[in-house]
Scaffold this active site. Sequence first.
Site, short mmCIF file in Angstrom:
data_model
loop_
_atom_site.label_atom_id
_atom_site.label_comp_id
_atom_site.label_asym_id
_atom_site.label_seq_id
_atom_site.Cartn_x
_atom_site.Cartn_y
_atom_site.Cartn_z
N LYS A 50 -14.84 2.44 3.15
CA LYS A 50 -13.94 2.93 2.10
C LYS A 50 -14.54 4.18 1.46
O LYS A 50 -15.77 4.27 1.29
CB LYS A 50 -13.75 1.81 1.06
CG LYS A 50 -12.68 2.10 0.01
CD LYS A 50 -12.51 0.90 -0.92
CE LYS A 50 -11.46 1.13 -1.99
NZ LYS A 50 -11.27 -0.02 -2.88
N SER A 125 -6.47 -1.46 -3.54
CA SER A 125 -6.72 -0.07 -3.23
C SER A 125 -7.38 0.17 -1.87
O SER A 125 -7.36 1.30 -1.38
CB SER A 125 -7.59 0.55 -4.32
OG SER A 125 -8.85 -0.09 -4.36
N SER A 149 -8.58 -5.63 -4.69
CA SER A 149 -8.42 -4.54 -3.73
C SER A 149 -8.92 -4.79 -2.32
O SER A 149 -8.66 -3.99 -1.43
CB SER A 149 -9.09 -3.28 -4.26
OG SER A 149 -8.24 -2.67 -5.18
N1 GLN Z 1 -4.71 -3.29 -8.48
C1 GLN Z 1 -5.81 -3.40 -9.39
C2 GLN Z 1 -5.95 -2.13 -10.19
O1 GLN Z 1 -5.18 -1.27 -9.99
C3 GLN Z 1 -7.08 -3.72 -8.65
C4 GLN Z 1 -7.69 -2.57 -7.97
C5 GLN Z 1 -9.02 -2.87 -7.35
O2 GLN Z 1 -9.36 -4.05 -7.10
N2 GLN Z 1 -9.80 -1.83 -7.17
O3 GLN Z 1 -6.80 -1.99 -11.01
#
Ligand code: GLN
Length: 450
Positions: A50, A125, A149
């Site tokens: 990532k 994400s 995410s």
């Molecule tokens: N969807 C969540 C957010 O927008 C989690 C994102 C993540 O785990 N990085 O914060």
Amino acid sequence: MITLKEALTLSSDELEAFKNELRKKIEENSEINAYIDVKSVGEGVPIAIKDNIQVKDWAVTSASKILQGYIAPYNATVIEKLKSAGLTPFGRTNMDEFAMGSTTQSSCYGKTLNPCNKDCVPGGSSGGSAAAVAAGLAIAALGSDTGGSIRQPAAFCGIVGMKPTYGRVSRYGLGAYASSLDQIGPMTQNVEDAAILYDIISGYDTKDSTSADIKTESVADKLNASRKLNIAVLPKYVQNASDDIKKAYAKAIEALKSAGHNIIEKDLMDPKYDISAYYITATAEATTNLARYDGIRYGHRVEGSNLQETYIKSRSEGFGDEVKRRIMLGNFVLSSGYYDAYYVKAQKVRHLIKDEYEAVFKEVDLILSPIAPSVAPKFGELKKPMDMYLSDIYSISVNLAGLPAISLPVDKNAEGMPVGLQLIAKAFDEQTLFDGALSLEKEFCTILPI
Ligand code: GLN
């Protein structure tokens, strides 16, 4: 696609040939936009990374314009660990800008498509990592999970995604979103590979002050799908989910029963409180972490006539809308007039969530829960930011409580979209988590989309 376990037995010549094939396949599937860039350093089994994990001498940008031109001067601890285990970082995968999002649409490199249905989001994400594994463009990948995410994109794309206990995997070299919630974890084709990759990246690290100074035992060599476990199910809690999820949940309960596990009905507090506590905590931490991108020391450089103008211009041009929204929200909840009403209250709710999990875990080994309220939505379906935040109801309490969890595919809906569910374990009980997941996977046989 060969599994990680199989790849670890290949010779270096076989691996080189495999990497060339992989490059070709990635090129042919460039439309999916899983990778931002495909590079490889050194020999070894290729693992997709990532774009918020530092790989020395690579551009690492958290999919943000503000980090264009930044070259990582060192390796994250997880990268050092991959290398010493005979693995090698291979390509930067797409993500929501600074890991803020649930759809991978907020990347400055454009959106990633879900390989199971290109009209659908891959989740986020870590959507690039999930799409790469699901489309056969990676053997396995690393993602990061602040509020779902890893697990949610894994579920949307039909792969396995695991979030370790907070403190189990070093965050040294991970671009910080919300430091008290972030964890790096494996995204793989099956449960065994997730256990293998988890073993490689986990362990105490003096370079991360939040790393847990406790012994980390390997799990992959002790995997045991025949252990009989007490597993909590949450009939009331799943009522907020779509019919596809409810159906898969009922099937999973039957599968666990037929595997000989003991099922116990439990309940958790209304997840709407999780959303409030999470979005206050995460944005407060994010606004603090993102203060370093000032365009002066580093960040998107726009010369102004003085330092303040340089700062304002580089941030207004460098950050995307979702990141700006969260910086503003984070500043608001930390401001002196609102700190007690929002930030302090959110910390109290966070404690309640942790206590509630602890109470349930006095009686059970694992909890079976949805990971998202629906299968992957179509692009444009989540219209307002709030729709996206609400889609996190089932993933974020695990991060607030610092627990380990694994998402795995258990079903497909009528349109053929994968349905994933998660198992949650006690803090630092990854062995039980993987054992339970392997047993569930055996009942269903992993459903890979492609
Ligand atoms: N969807 C969540 C957010 O927008 C989690 C994102 C993540 O785990 N990085 O914060």
